[in-house]
Design a protein around this motif. Structure first.
Motif, PDB file in Angstrom:
ATOM      1  N   GLN A 164      -1.427   6.271   8.113  1.00 19.92           N
ATOM      2  CA  GLN A 164      -2.078   5.374   9.084  1.00 19.92           C
ATOM      3  C   GLN A 164      -1.956   3.913   8.643  1.00 19.92           C
ATOM      4  O   GLN A 164      -1.449   3.618   7.572  1.00 19.92           O
ATOM      5  CB  GLN A 164      -3.572   5.720   9.179  1.00 19.92           C
ATOM      6  CG  GLN A 164      -3.840   7.081   9.805  1.00 19.92           C
ATOM      7  CD  GLN A 164      -5.305   7.481   9.674  1.00 19.92           C
ATOM      8  OE1 GLN A 164      -5.953   7.186   8.671  1.00 19.92           O
ATOM      9  NE2 GLN A 164      -5.824   8.153  10.680  1.00 19.92           N
ATOM     10  N   ARG A 165      -2.507   3.008   9.461  1.00 21.47           N
ATOM     11  CA  ARG A 165      -2.550   1.585   9.127  1.00 21.47           C
ATOM     12  C   ARG A 165      -3.757   1.321   8.216  1.00 21.47           C
ATOM     13  O   ARG A 165      -4.714   2.109   8.181  1.00 21.47           O
ATOM     14  CB  ARG A 165      -2.692   0.699  10.384  1.00 21.47           C
ATOM     15  CG  ARG A 165      -1.744   0.994  11.518  1.00 21.47           C
ATOM     16  CD  ARG A 165      -0.297   1.021  11.115  1.00 21.47           C
ATOM     17  NE  ARG A 165       0.119  -0.176  10.385  1.00 21.47           N
ATOM     18  CZ  ARG A 165       1.239  -0.239   9.647  1.00 21.47           C
ATOM     19  NH1 ARG A 165       2.011   0.818   9.523  1.00 21.47           N
ATOM     20  NH2 ARG A 165       1.568  -1.332   9.041  1.00 21.47           N
ATOM     21  N   LEU A 166      -3.738   0.177   7.555  1.00 20.79           N
ATOM     22  CA  LEU A 166      -4.846  -0.167   6.640  1.00 20.79           C
ATOM     23  C   LEU A 166      -6.154  -0.481   7.365  1.00 20.79           C
ATOM     24  O   LEU A 166      -7.212  -0.553   6.729  1.00 20.79           O
ATOM     25  CB  LEU A 166      -4.457  -1.375   5.778  1.00 20.79           C
ATOM     26  CG  LEU A 166      -3.747  -1.064   4.462  1.00 20.79           C
ATOM     27  CD1 LEU A 166      -3.483  -2.353   3.709  1.00 20.79           C
ATOM     28  CD2 LEU A 166      -4.559  -0.105   3.597  1.00 20.79           C
TER      29      LEU A 166
ATOM     30  N   ALA B 174       0.870  -1.182   0.000  1.00 20.05           N
ATOM     31  CA  ALA B 174       0.000   0.000   0.000  1.00 20.05           C
ATOM     32  C   ALA B 174       0.901   1.224   0.000  1.00 20.05           C
ATOM     33  O   ALA B 174       0.558   2.273   0.526  1.00 20.05           O
ATOM     34  CB  ALA B 174      -0.889   0.001   1.237  1.00 20.05           C
ATOM     35  N   GLY B 175       2.081   1.055  -0.605  1.00 24.94           N
ATOM     36  CA  GLY B 175       3.033   2.157  -0.672  1.00 24.94           C
ATOM     37  C   GLY B 175       3.048   2.774  -2.051  1.00 24.94           C
ATOM     38  O   GLY B 175       2.076   2.664  -2.807  1.00 24.94           O
ATOM     39  N   ASN B 176       4.148   3.400  -2.390  1.00 24.13           N
ATOM     40  CA  ASN B 176       4.244   4.132  -3.661  1.00 24.13           C
ATOM     41  C   ASN B 176       3.924   3.241  -4.871  1.00 24.13           C
ATOM     42  O   ASN B 176       3.096   3.600  -5.713  1.00 24.13           O
ATOM     43  CB  ASN B 176       5.653   4.730  -3.782  1.00 24.13           C
ATOM     44  CG  ASN B 176       5.864   5.387  -5.123  1.00 24.13           C
ATOM     45  OD1 ASN B 176       6.443   4.785  -6.024  1.00 24.13           O
ATOM     46  ND2 ASN B 176       5.372   6.600  -5.302  1.00 24.13           N
TER      47      ASN B 176
ATOM     48  N   ILE C 244      -5.189   7.624   3.476  1.00 20.27           N
ATOM     49  CA  ILE C 244      -4.719   6.856   4.636  1.00 20.27           C
ATOM     50  C   ILE C 244      -3.191   6.774   4.658  1.00 20.27           C
ATOM     51  O   ILE C 244      -2.555   7.005   5.686  1.00 20.27           O
ATOM     52  CB  ILE C 244      -5.304   5.419   4.603  1.00 20.27           C
ATOM     53  CG1 ILE C 244      -6.828   5.460   4.751  1.00 20.27           C
ATOM     54  CG2 ILE C 244      -4.678   4.537   5.681  1.00 20.27           C
ATOM     55  CD1 ILE C 244      -7.526   4.160   4.378  1.00 20.27           C
ATOM     56  N   LYS C 245      -2.587   6.438   3.493  1.00 22.59           N
ATOM     57  CA  LYS C 245      -1.153   6.142   3.470  1.00 22.59           C
ATOM     58  C   LYS C 245      -0.264   7.351   3.191  1.00 22.59           C
ATOM     59  O   LYS C 245       0.800   7.487   3.787  1.00 22.59           O
ATOM     60  CB  LYS C 245      -0.879   5.031   2.441  1.00 22.59           C
ATOM     61  CG  LYS C 245      -1.320   3.660   2.912  1.00 22.59           C
ATOM     62  CD  LYS C 245      -0.461   3.211   4.094  1.00 22.59           C
ATOM     63  CE  LYS C 245      -0.907   1.898   4.678  1.00 22.59           C
ATOM     64  NZ  LYS C 245      -0.132   1.534   5.885  1.00 22.59           N
TER      65      LYS C 245
END
Ligand code: NDP
Length: 444
Positions: A286-288, A238-240, A280-281
């Protein structure tokens, strides 16, 4: 014993306790056997494989910094300048507690061939630190980045070595590092890529790796008479890379139903909401677990699990060795047709073998995620010209590069009688250009 086996044995003996580096070298050299066999006498005489598997230089340094409570900490910084045969060293900086010399060497080694595949003049390097950015304040991040760059700046430069982002190193970290480089060296130059748009960054660099994964996957499917339109996709991370892979897949008519972070994963049957994920990210960090508050229909699960979902296409975009044999078996039994690696070496060797034997189209990271470094090289070009290209211009160059990468690896696999084996194709095509340059430059 064959030359390849001799060198593999030597790499393992001389680089103990570096399993990821052994894995990367073995994967590359194994698939180069037909090329090496055809040139064995010359390669042996020139110690070609010994030179290729030994970094030109590896730098390890102390990174002291002080936290918000006044406590001092010491992390270890690394920069491995692996191979400059075709251009200045280029490769990201990873900030993650798992970082050690072996991980940086595996990434730097892979980077040589990936950079070669882009067709652009960039050599291979990688760096980073075992610093964990999670939970740190902005001031602590700045303190670390400034200390890291205070040492690193002695070894890099716009024409020698140009680092970029990677896990844990995004726009914020690149900004702090760039500021410190400029302050110490007094140079406003393209020494880092992934910079902010107001100080020399390139439009579309943020999106490039994820978008590139989809451009090359689309081209591969097109050559099989298929398309992404209507396909269901599983993404990890869930990053770049993950965020922009999800965005481009959705734009191209596919539905992405999963994403993950280091604590858990999300299943969204209606398709991942990219705007919510970015909020969120990228914004709130934050966390998922938060995703459910934006999309009540979705499910959040602790631990691993994205590969258990029935999908047509799987895109591992988190980290190394995150898709193992058991995962590959689940994907195949659920009818997956293609796996493209957004991350570096996310699929274990036995999982790759299983996928390939099961007839799944498999695009290795050094081809599939080459769009990031390619666009970094385009950022270097813009910095040298002192110009900034439009988003459309960069995006269209990126697309052309990814289409070319696909045909380059496809042709190389065919040339050596391994049609459809894109792992071999990528290694061979990347290797041929580097070896050509190394031969031309003598024994250095
Ligand atoms: P980010 O730090 O932006 O995102 C990484 C994602 O993977 C996060 O969601 C993170 O979870 C998760 N992750 C990281 N480590 C682990 C782990 N050990 N176990 C489970 N999940 C983990 O990194 P990027 O998106 O930039 O990089 C992802 C991959 O792509 C890496 O392999 C990188 O080398 C590769 N790559 C990146 C390029 C780029 O341009 N950024 C270019 C080419 C390759 P959490 O949020 O919990 O930390």
């Amino acid at each position: 014993m064959s030359y390849v086996d001799e060198v593999l044995e030597r790499v393992i003996r001389e680089n103990p306790n570096e399993p990821e580096f052994h894995q990367a070298v073995k994967e590359v050299l194994d698939s180069l056997r037909p090329v090496v066999d055809a040139n064995e006498e010359q390669f042996r005489r020139d110690a070609l494989l010994e030179r290729l598997t030994n970094p030109e230089r590896q730098i390890k340094f102390r990174v002291p910094w002080v936290d918000d409570k006044g406590q001092a900490h010491v992390n270890t910084g690394y920069r491995v300048q692996f191979n400059s045969a075709i251009g200045p060293y280029k490769g990201g900086l990873r900030l993650h507690p798992s970082v050690n010399l072996g991980i940086i060497k595996f990434l730097g080694f892979e980077q040589i061939f990936k950079n070669s595949l882009t067709g652009l003049p960039i050599g291979g390097g990688k760096g980073g630190s075992d610093f964990d950015p999670k939970g740190k304040s902005d001031r602590e991040i700045m303190a670390f980045c400034q200390s890291f760059m205070t040492e690193l700046c002695k070894y890099i430069g716009a024409d020698t070595d140009v680092p970029a982002g990677d896990i844990g190193t995004g726009a914020r970290e690149i900004g702090y590092m760039y500021g410190q480089y400029k302050r110490i060296r007094g140079l406003f130059e393209g020494v880092l890529t992934g910079k902010g748009l107001s100080y020399g960054g390139s439009l579309a660099r943020t999106e490039a790796t994820g978008y590139g994964v989809l451009y090359i996957t689309e081209e591969m499917l097109k050559c099989k008479g298929d398309t992404l339109e209507g396909k269901t996709v599983a993404v990890s991370g869930a990053g770049n890379v993950a965020i922009y892979a999800i965005q481009k897949a959705t734009q191209l008519g596919a539905k992405v139903v999963t994403c993950s972070d280091s604590t858990g994963w999300v299943y969204d049957p209606d398709g991942i909401d990219v705007a919510a994920l970015k909020e969120i990210k990228e914004v709130k960090r934050q966390r998922l677990t938060e995703y459910k508050t934006y999309r009540p229909n979705s499910e959040y699960h602790e631990g691993k699990g994205v590969w258990s979902v029935k999908v047509d296409i799987a895109l591992p975009c988190a980290t190394q060795n995150e898709l193992c044999l058991e995962d590959a078996k689940m994907l195949v039994s659920n009818g997956v047709i293609a796996v493209s690696e957004g991350a570096n070496m996310p699929t274990t060797p036995d999982a790759i073998e299983y996928l390939q034997k099961s007839g799944v189209y498999f695009l290795p990271g050094k081809a599939a995620n080459a769009g990031g470094v390619a666009t970094s090289a385009l950022e270097m070009s813009q910095n040298s010209e002192r110009l900034q290209w439009t988003f459309e211009e960069v995006d269209s160059k990126l697309k052309t590069i990814m289409v070319n990468v696909f045909h380059n690896i496809d042709d190389a696999a065919k040339k050596y009688g391994m049609e459809g084996n894109y792992v071999a194709g990528a290694n061979i095509a990347g290797f041929e250009k580097v070896v050509n340059a190394m031969n031309a430059q003598g024994i250095v």
